[in-house]
Design a protein around this motif. Structure first.
Motif, PDB file in Angstrom:
ATOM      1  N   LEU A  29       1.016   4.080  -2.863  1.00 31.92           N
ATOM      2  CA  LEU A  29       0.894   5.510  -2.541  1.00 31.92           C
ATOM      3  C   LEU A  29       2.059   6.293  -3.144  1.00 31.92           C
ATOM      4  O   LEU A  29       1.854   7.372  -3.747  1.00 31.92           O
ATOM      5  CB  LEU A  29       0.857   5.689  -1.027  1.00 31.92           C
ATOM      6  CG  LEU A  29       0.838   7.140  -0.515  1.00 31.92           C
ATOM      7  CD1 LEU A  29      -0.414   7.861  -1.002  1.00 31.92           C
ATOM      8  CD2 LEU A  29       0.904   7.176   1.011  1.00 31.92           C
ATOM      9  N   LEU A  77      -6.068   8.611  -6.909  1.00 25.20           N
ATOM     10  CA  LEU A  77      -5.215   8.056  -5.863  1.00 25.20           C
ATOM     11  C   LEU A  77      -6.009   7.804  -4.588  1.00 25.20           C
ATOM     12  O   LEU A  77      -5.826   6.783  -3.921  1.00 25.20           O
ATOM     13  CB  LEU A  77      -4.056   9.016  -5.571  1.00 25.20           C
ATOM     14  CG  LEU A  77      -3.064   8.547  -4.487  1.00 25.20           C
ATOM     15  CD1 LEU A  77      -2.438   7.213  -4.876  1.00 25.20           C
ATOM     16  CD2 LEU A  77      -1.997   9.614  -4.236  1.00 25.20           C
ATOM     17  N   VAL A 126       1.723   9.202  -5.967  1.00 26.05           N
ATOM     18  CA  VAL A 126       2.209  10.580  -5.781  1.00 26.05           C
ATOM     19  C   VAL A 126       3.149  10.957  -6.908  1.00 26.05           C
ATOM     20  O   VAL A 126       3.093  12.071  -7.453  1.00 26.05           O
ATOM     21  CB  VAL A 126       2.916  10.705  -4.414  1.00 26.05           C
ATOM     22  CG1 VAL A 126       3.640  12.054  -4.309  1.00 26.05           C
ATOM     23  CG2 VAL A 126       1.906  10.535  -3.282  1.00 26.05           C
ATOM     24  N   ILE A 173       0.842  -1.209   0.000  1.00 25.83           N
ATOM     25  CA  ILE A 173       0.000   0.000   0.000  1.00 25.83           C
ATOM     26  C   ILE A 173       0.874   1.256   0.000  1.00 25.83           C
ATOM     27  O   ILE A 173       0.577   2.242  -0.694  1.00 25.83           O
ATOM     28  CB  ILE A 173      -0.944  -0.021   1.222  1.00 25.83           C
ATOM     29  CG1 ILE A 173      -1.958  -1.172   1.074  1.00 25.83           C
ATOM     30  CG2 ILE A 173      -1.673   1.313   1.370  1.00 25.83           C
ATOM     31  CD1 ILE A 173      -2.840  -1.370   2.290  1.00 25.83           C
ATOM     32  N   ILE A 174       1.964   1.200   0.773  1.00 30.18           N
ATOM     33  CA  ILE A 174       2.887   2.350   0.785  1.00 30.18           C
ATOM     34  C   ILE A 174       3.519   2.544  -0.592  1.00 30.18           C
ATOM     35  O   ILE A 174       3.667   3.683  -1.084  1.00 30.18           O
ATOM     36  CB  ILE A 174       3.973   2.137   1.865  1.00 30.18           C
ATOM     37  CG1 ILE A 174       3.330   2.133   3.245  1.00 30.18           C
ATOM     38  CG2 ILE A 174       5.049   3.217   1.765  1.00 30.18           C
ATOM     39  CD1 ILE A 174       4.283   1.767   4.369  1.00 30.18           C
ATOM     40  N   LEU A 191      -6.418   4.159  -2.853  1.00 35.01           N
ATOM     41  CA  LEU A 191      -6.050   3.841  -1.475  1.00 35.01           C
ATOM     42  C   LEU A 191      -7.219   3.203  -0.723  1.00 35.01           C
ATOM     43  O   LEU A 191      -7.032   2.258   0.052  1.00 35.01           O
ATOM     44  CB  LEU A 191      -5.587   5.110  -0.753  1.00 35.01           C
ATOM     45  CG  LEU A 191      -4.217   5.650  -1.205  1.00 35.01           C
ATOM     46  CD1 LEU A 191      -3.900   6.965  -0.500  1.00 35.01           C
ATOM     47  CD2 LEU A 191      -3.127   4.619  -0.931  1.00 35.01           C
TER      48      LEU A 191
END
Length: 600
Positions: free
Chosen positions: A276, A293, A280, A272-273, A297
């Protein structure tokens, strides 16, 4: 459920396809309903995945600078439609798990196991412990049938929803779709690692549960003896060992799951990180929006919970597999074949013709070259030391197992040419240790003839000299006898079993020293009942006290699986041999008295 010759070993992990086929086999007549349940579960999962995918355009509309209320309601409507379809298909998918179909499958499976139990060779049946059979027929059926619909639906959802979402994401941004492909499908190897580790553990756990169940049943049944020997509680070594082994297996299983579960959650949260960070980066590059985004998430967090659920679902699947394997092993025991065409005896002479039989685990045969004829309507007594083969010889008549050589015949018909039901319809058995069911006296006697009237039951009870004591019971014939007939004395239980045999009215009667453990008064009453039972029947009796069979038409003396002497009592007592020495030994004990001199 059909027996599968390729039952998985303790080290293997069944594929999903194998598990699916096993479930359909277990479902039997309800297999089409289970298959439809799986199909609806897939459709429901697809709808849920599309509902998640609808979050992308919905968030775009919500966070757009040029907010359009019509577009908002359009995408809310689309998302709602997918959610409604998801609900409808999920409802249909639960028709198997939350309906009478599940109960039908459970019932049919137990009936199938029960029928197989009835047709199993007695040799195989006696090898199995009561707790093990109870675990298979009761516990394992629940373990494989009850979770079948719901657990499978959860598993399908955990796999299908991420696939649909990834495909939908690919239409929006292929880079993020690739990131999701790298993150979520890479959990599959971890999942297989978990199944491999826990799969073996679940089988070990299932075996440990079965062993403990057997020890508990044996402990409860033998509690009076254990108390007498002061071997209860911590002193019941076998039960304590079994419980300790179960605890060890459970601890081992918990420890095995720690590292795989830790890695799975670490991988998902790290993924998940990563998603992300990629999002970005794409936003800064102008190829992705903040709204997309945000939706991604939300979806990723929701999917992570679903995928993490796979570990718990997999554990249930493995426990189901362990149950499947035990049931398949049970069904793999082949019933004794019946020779065709089946035949019925016209008379009831019993003949052993050159019979040799040995147990698979024994190096020497239990019976060797037995030739013996039991004339119709005569009494034959079997005598000999313990382990000489007396009980095995009588079991051959009931087709406990087939001899390796020779034939056992009733009225000239090989017992292998009769079904078990037909064979046992000709035989009544009175055991030394009587087993009565936790039911009324009436129903325990009526087992000899299920369609007998109350009057016929009472007539049999009178013939067995047990009507008088039954009448004194609190509710007469409707009195509950307790488990194994525990509320009755040994002599009372014995006479009820004789009444059952009289009611059955079979032409062959087998007696396993029914008066051996009785006091003098009870022995007299039981002997009177036996006299009624054996009239005009072919009788074979296992005797330990030779004084009870001096009037037998013939006596066969067995030693080490062979007949070493045969004849009438008067003939055998006049011969120098095993029977004479047994008779003299028993007469010596009978005349022996203990004298003691008390101190003054």
């Amino acid at each position: 459920m059909a027996s599968n010759p390729q039952t998985q070993t303790m080290q293997s992990v069944p594929s999903l396809a194998q598990s699916y086929r096993r479930m359909l086999q277990a479902a039997g007549n309800e297999a089409p309903a289970l298959r439809r349940s799986f199909q609806y579960a897939i459709l429901s999962s697809v709808m849920q995945g599309l509902a998640f995918a609808s979050l992308y355009p919905l968030m775009e509309v919500i966070l757009s600078e040029s907010f359009n209320i019509n577009q908002l309601w359009t995408w809310i409507g689309i998302l709602g439609l997918f959610a409604l379809l998801d609900w409808a298909f999920r409802w249909k998918a639960h028709e198997f798990g939350y309906s009478e179909k599940l109960a039908n499958v459970t019932h049919e499976t137990r009936v199938k196991l029960g029928l197989h139990l009835r047709n199993m060779p007695l040799q195989s049946l006696y090898k199995s412990r009561t707790g093990e059979l109870s675990t298979v027929i009761a516990g394992n059926v629940d373990e494989i049938i009850t979770p079948m619909g719901n657990i499978s639906e959860m598993f399908i959802r955990s796999l299908t929803v991420p696939i649909v979402v990834i495909l939908a994401t690919a239409f929006i941004n292929w880079q993020l779709a690739i990131a999701m492909v790298l993150i979520f499908p890479m959990t599959i190897p971890i999942y297989r690692w978990i199944r491999k580790a826990k799969g073996r553990g679940m089988r070990e756990l299932a075996n440990a549960h079965a062993e403990t169940a057997s020890e508990i049943v044996e402990y409860v049944q033998g509690l009076p003896v254990l108390r007498a020997a002061n071997a209860t509680g911590e002193k019941s070594e076998r039960l304590q060992t079994s419980l300790a082994h179960l605890q060890k297996i459970q601890e081992k299983g918990q420890l095995k799951g720690v590292m795989p579960n830790f890695l799975l959650w670490t991988w998902i949260e790290g993924g998940i990180i990563v998603i992300l960070a990629i999002g970005v980066y794409l936003i800064l590059g102008g190829v992705f929006s903040i709204a997309a985004l945000a939706a991604l998430l939300i979806i990723s967090v929701r999917l992570s919970e679903s995928i993490a659920l796979l570990t718990n679902v997999a554990a249930v699947l493995d426990y189901m597999e362990a149950g499947f394997e035990k049931i398949e092993k049970f069904l793999a025991i082949k019933p004794l074949t019946i020779q065709q065409p089946q035949q019925a005896p016209k008379h009831f002479e019993i003949a052993f013709e050159n019979v040799t039989f040995g147990y698979a685990e024994s190096e020497s045969p239990e019976l060797s070259n037995i030739d013996l004829t039991l004339p119709e309507k005569s009494m034959t007594a079997l005598v000999g030391p313990s382990g000489s083969g007396k009980t095995t010889l009588t079991r051959m008549i009931m087709r406990y197992a087939d001899p390796q050589n020779g034939q056992v015949k009733i009225g000239g018909v090989d017992v292998r040419a009769m079904s078990q039901e037909a064979l046992m319809s000709h035989i009544s058995v009175v055991f030394q240790d009587v087993y009565l069911f936790d039911d009324t006296v009436l129903n325990n006697i009526r087992m000899g003839k299920p369609n007998a009237t109350d009057e016929e039951v009472e007539a049999a009870a009178r013939s067995a000299h047990c009507h008088e004591f039954i009448s004194r019971l609190p509710h007469g014939y409707q009195t509950q006898v307790g488990e194994i007939g525990g509320t009755l004395s040994g002599g009372e239980r014995q006479r009820i079993s004789i009444a059952r045999a009289i009611l059955k009215n079979a032409p062959i009667v087998m007696l396993d020293e029914p008066t051996a453990a009785l006091d003098t008064e009870s022995e007299l009453a039981v002997q009177q009942a036996i006299d009624e039972l054996v009239k005009n029947r072919t009788v074979i009796v296992i005797a330990h006290r030779l004084s009870t069979i001096v009037g037998a038409d013939q006596i066969a003396v067995l030693e080490e699986g062979q007949i070493v002497q045969s004849g009438k009592h008067s003939e055998l007592i006049a011969q120098s041999g095993r029977y004479q020495s047994m008779w003299q030994a028993q007469q010596g004990v009978k005349n022996w008295h203990l004298s003691s001199k008390l101190p003054s």
